[in-house]
Scaffold this active site. Structure first.
Site, PDB file in Angstrom:
ATOM      1  N   ARG B 138       0.798  -1.235   0.000  1.00  0.00           N
ATOM      2  CA  ARG B 138       0.000   0.000   0.000  1.00  0.00           C
ATOM      3  C   ARG B 138       0.823   1.274   0.000  1.00  0.00           C
ATOM      4  O   ARG B 138       0.259   2.360   0.062  1.00  0.00           O
ATOM      5  CB  ARG B 138      -0.991  -0.018   1.154  1.00  0.00           C
ATOM      6  CG  ARG B 138      -1.936  -1.184   1.042  1.00  0.00           C
ATOM      7  CD  ARG B 138      -3.141  -1.149   1.937  1.00  0.00           C
ATOM      8  NE  ARG B 138      -3.772  -2.450   1.828  1.00  0.00           N
ATOM      9  CZ  ARG B 138      -3.422  -3.517   2.554  1.00  0.00           C
ATOM     10  NH1 ARG B 138      -2.485  -3.422   3.468  1.00  0.00           N
ATOM     11  NH2 ARG B 138      -4.005  -4.677   2.364  1.00  0.00           N
ATOM     12  N   GLY B 198      -1.707 -11.193   8.880  1.00  0.00           N
ATOM     13  CA  GLY B 198      -1.657 -12.590   9.304  1.00  0.00           C
ATOM     14  C   GLY B 198      -2.835 -13.023  10.166  1.00  0.00           C
ATOM     15  O   GLY B 198      -2.773 -14.081  10.790  1.00  0.00           O
ATOM     16  N   ASP B 308     -15.098 -11.655  10.681  1.00  0.00           N
ATOM     17  CA  ASP B 308     -13.936 -11.107   9.980  1.00  0.00           C
ATOM     18  C   ASP B 308     -14.083  -9.609   9.721  1.00  0.00           C
ATOM     19  O   ASP B 308     -13.685  -9.112   8.675  1.00  0.00           O
ATOM     20  CB  ASP B 308     -13.704 -11.851   8.650  1.00  0.00           C
ATOM     21  CG  ASP B 308     -12.359 -11.513   8.021  1.00  0.00           C
ATOM     22  OD1 ASP B 308     -11.417 -11.203   8.773  1.00  0.00           O
ATOM     23  OD2 ASP B 308     -12.260 -11.540   6.781  1.00  0.00           O
TER      24      ASP B 308
END
Lengths: 146, 589
Positions: B138, B198, B308
């Site tokens: 990014r 991760g 999530d």
């Protein structure tokens, strides 16, 4: 609607833009989603070129066909390795149930990855037996779907 | 202007140094004062969010709603990769520093697109086995005479700004254990702050700060407390060890409060009942002491997340009026479907509004604290039963792409996506952590809810109301830029970069860049000309759902093209270099 284009998933897909020399790259690769609708056909016409494969395979064809226990192991392994890219029926990586890569050709891609794509090499992370279990699971799924 | 002779460096494919001359000064270096002074330095773009407050607001005035329809390409540069571009370019002293996938860094003449140097890190075999969402990057950070980039295998690399040569590098995570890095490093007070990805691999998240000059480690702050530390009571058993809370996006910084703000991601595994408790500091905003990295306060958007709903997107810091009172606010648009307004001095919840329709994972937020009342029927259990349709889907709401804020109007410009998902847990007895292996324990499927997914929306913060909404047929994954003249720039999944009137929401200009845009636009000025730049290139999460033309390219636009002579001003000897042995002189007779 602000936007003049009407979008449908079907019409926006790239079709058949598969130069022969690119076939090695597109088949079964994580970065090859753009040809997923066609990859089976492309592979049938242009099977991956046989390069010297000096790896000493423990098995040369699916040793676990019909072995439900090994296929269940394969499913668990698939979910914890392949799934994150390939999902159930293809995602960032193509739908593996549609792969026409047979036996050692499939294992070889899992082992070594696919250069030029996002498919990594799994040697060192998966044993050959685990790769075959995954393959057995995918083949069982593919046959179930036919 | 000084010129700097550039040396050729050959190190295989690891680094490609392009020799040539540059018109830029090699003497000026980026200082802490210059970074703090970014609001007054409209001509350059020195920080990921342009300014430490992340507003992505430019005071350049040449491009206006009246003339923006005349924007035209000035130059383009191919990043030479089909794996997707998510970067925000930086511009300093006439040079653009932009990263492509695989943390490849390019230094370009920001006027002409001429390549000055590029750096490509080597990657270990098998690295792709721990990259959930593609080999994206990014962006870079600037300080002193260095450019900083985080590699996918969690190394912080300091490059010489003028040559691209590696000055030092530090490994800050073990990729074999699932620690990766995709964000832009963030420089505050002479320290480079790095975070890890991760959350899908059972990591325990952290932030680290390295001395910008020497590369020495200054501090480490875990985003999951160890037993006995404050917050550890929100975990059960050993779940904290593999509990996630990654820090894969950049932060924000308030120099007056001396606080760094950083968002954290989802807990692992996704199946919430396997880790009873709120699971601090997952899905949270952290405020850290800028000198020590100590956590001063936290705000958890989604306690005991089971969907999530990463909270990584960095907040915008804005001084706004809420209920008649001036407030130092932090604004954050979350994957869980809410836009949050917090008091950034203490983390107190002020209010939140839904960004999407039909949110059903919660029945509502507590008006005093913002704590969600969970709709248990929409929270998957470890029973292999599919829960659907959950709104929003795990991509959000607003995923990582940065929104922008126009302080004159008090509007935030927020890309949001309206979609849903199904979640199905794995068999409980099959769920086990294995280092470096996926630790989601959940199957997911994203679903559309009609013809339109994306919406670029303007939110009037003080008046708590949405002002306009531009639907986009496909999901939006690009960042946003706002300008003082009342323009809003962004990109879409069809590949269009657009300029919109900030007040009315009328789209005034579009240009097809050739591939989906999942990166962020910037603007800068050189020699009296204002430019708008945006990288395009399909990849990252949208490539789970869409196929389309691929290839990374930086596009730069302006109101008038360079003259034939200006566009050609070189030397271009480093832009295209001869293949070694490809062409040789005619043999002597």
């Amino acid at each position: 609607m602000m936007h003049p284009l009407r979008y449908t998933a079907r019409s926006a897909r790239d079709r058949a833009a598969v130069p022969g020399c690119a076939v090695l790259v597109v088949a079964l690769s994580a970065g090859a989603a753009l040809v997923a609708p066609n990859d089976a056909r492309a592979q049938a016409h242009n099977p991956p070129k046989a390069q010297a494969d000096t790896y000493d395979y423990q098995w040369t064809q699916n040793p676990f066909a019909g072995d439900e226990e090994k296929i269940a192991d394969g499913q668990r392994l698939y979910k914890n390795t392949c799934y994150i890219c390939h999902l159930e029926n293809g995602g960032r990586g193509p739908n593996l149930k549609k792969s026409r890569l047979a036996d050692t050709a499939f294992i070889r891609v899992v082992r070594e990855g696919r250069k030029g794509t996002q498919m990594p090499a799994w040697r060192g992370k998966l044993t050959e037996e685990e790769m075959w279990k995954i393959y057995a699971y995918i083949r069982a799924q593919a046959e179930g779907a036919e | 202007m000084k010129t700097a002779t550039r040396k050729r460096m050959l190190a295989g494919i690891a680094a490609t140094m392009i020799h040539g001359l540059s018109p830029v000064s090699a003497a000026e270096v980026v200082t802490d004062e210059e970074l703090r002074g970014a609001p007054a330095n409209a001509a350059e773009w020195l920080i990921y969010g342009r300014t430490y407050d992340n507003q992505r607001f430019s005071t350049l005035t040449q491009i206006t709603p009246e003339n923006v329809a005349g924007l035209r390409p000035v130059w383009a540069f191919s990043l030479g990769n089909v794996d997707g571009v998510e970067a925000t370019p930086l511009v300093d002293n006439g040079v653009m520093y932009v990263s492509g996938p695989h943390a490849t860094v390019f230094a370009l003449d920001a006027r002409t697109g001429r390549r000055l140097w590029q750096y490509k890190p080597e990657e270990p075999e098998g690295l792709g086995t721990v990259l959930c969402c593609g080999p994206v990057n990014r962006g870079v950070a600037l300080w002193g005479d260095m450019v900083y980039v985080m590699t996918l295998d969690a190394r912080l690399v300091a490059l010489n700004r003028d040559t691209g040569a590696v000055v030092w590098e530090k490994t800050f995570g073990d990729w074999q254990q699932g620690y990766a890095a995709t964000g832009a490093p963030y420089v505050v007070k002479g320290k480079v702050i790095v975070g890890v990805a991760g959350g899908e691999y059972g990591i325990r998240g952290y932030l680290q700060a390295y001395d910008a000059k020497s590369g020495d480690l200054a501090w480490t702050t875990y985003t999951i407390p160890a037993p006995g530390e404050p917050g550890s009571e929100t975990w059960t058993g050993d779940a904290w060890k593999t509990g996630g809370a990654p820090t894969w996006q950049s932060g924000a910084y308030d120099p007056e409060l001396n606080l760094i703000y950083w968002g954290t991601g989802n807990p692992g595994p996704w199946v919430a009942e396997l880790r009873p408790g709120d699971n601090l500091y997952t899905c949270s905003l952290l405020a850290l002491d800028a000198d020590t990295g100590k956590i001063k306060w936290h705000y958890q958007y989604t306690p005991n997340d089971g969907w999530d709903y990463d909270g990584n997107n960095a907040p915008i810091l804005a001084d706004v009026t809420i209920d008649g009172k001036p407030v130092k606010a932090a604004l954050q648009s979350n994957r869980n479907g809410f836009f949050y307004v917090l008091d950034r001095t203490n983390g107190k919840f002020l209010f939140a509004v839904p960004t999407v329709e039909g949110i059903n994972w919660t029945t509502g937020l507590d008006p005093a604290t913002g704590r969600p009342t969970v709709n248990e029927a929409m929270k998957p259990k470890a029973d292999q039963k599919t829960v659907t349709p959950i709104v929003p889907g795990l991509e959000g709401g607003t995923n990582w792409f940065p929104m922008a804020y126009n302080p004159d109007l008090g509007y935030a410009f927020v890309p949001v996506n309206q979609w849903a998902m199904s979640l199905t847990s794995h068999k409980k007895e099959d769920i086990a952590y294995k280092p470096g292996q996926v630790f989601m324990a959940m199957d997911y499927k994203m679903h559309t809810q009609g013809d339109t997914v994306g919406h670029l929306k303007a939110f009037d913060v003080a008046n708590r109301k949405w002002v306009w909404d531009i639907p986009s047929p496909l999901p939006l994954f690009a960042g946003v830029l706002a300008t003082k003249t009342g323009l809003v720039f962004t990109g879409d999944q069809l590949g269009f970069v657009s300029a919109t009137d900030a007040k009315s929401g009328k789209v005034l200009w579009r240009f097809q860049t050739g591939s989906a845009i999942n990166a962020s636009p910037i603007t800068y000025e050189i020699d009296g000309r204002q430019y708008v730049a945006i990288p395009s290139g399909l990849g990252g999460d949208p490539s789970f759902y869409y196929q389309g033309p691929k290839g990374g390219t930086v596009w730069v636009f302006g109101l008038e093209p360079l003259s034939a002579e200006e566009a050609y001003s070189g030397p271009w000897s480093g832009h295209v270099v001869p293949v070694e042995g490809g062409l040789t002189p005619v043999p002597a007779q």
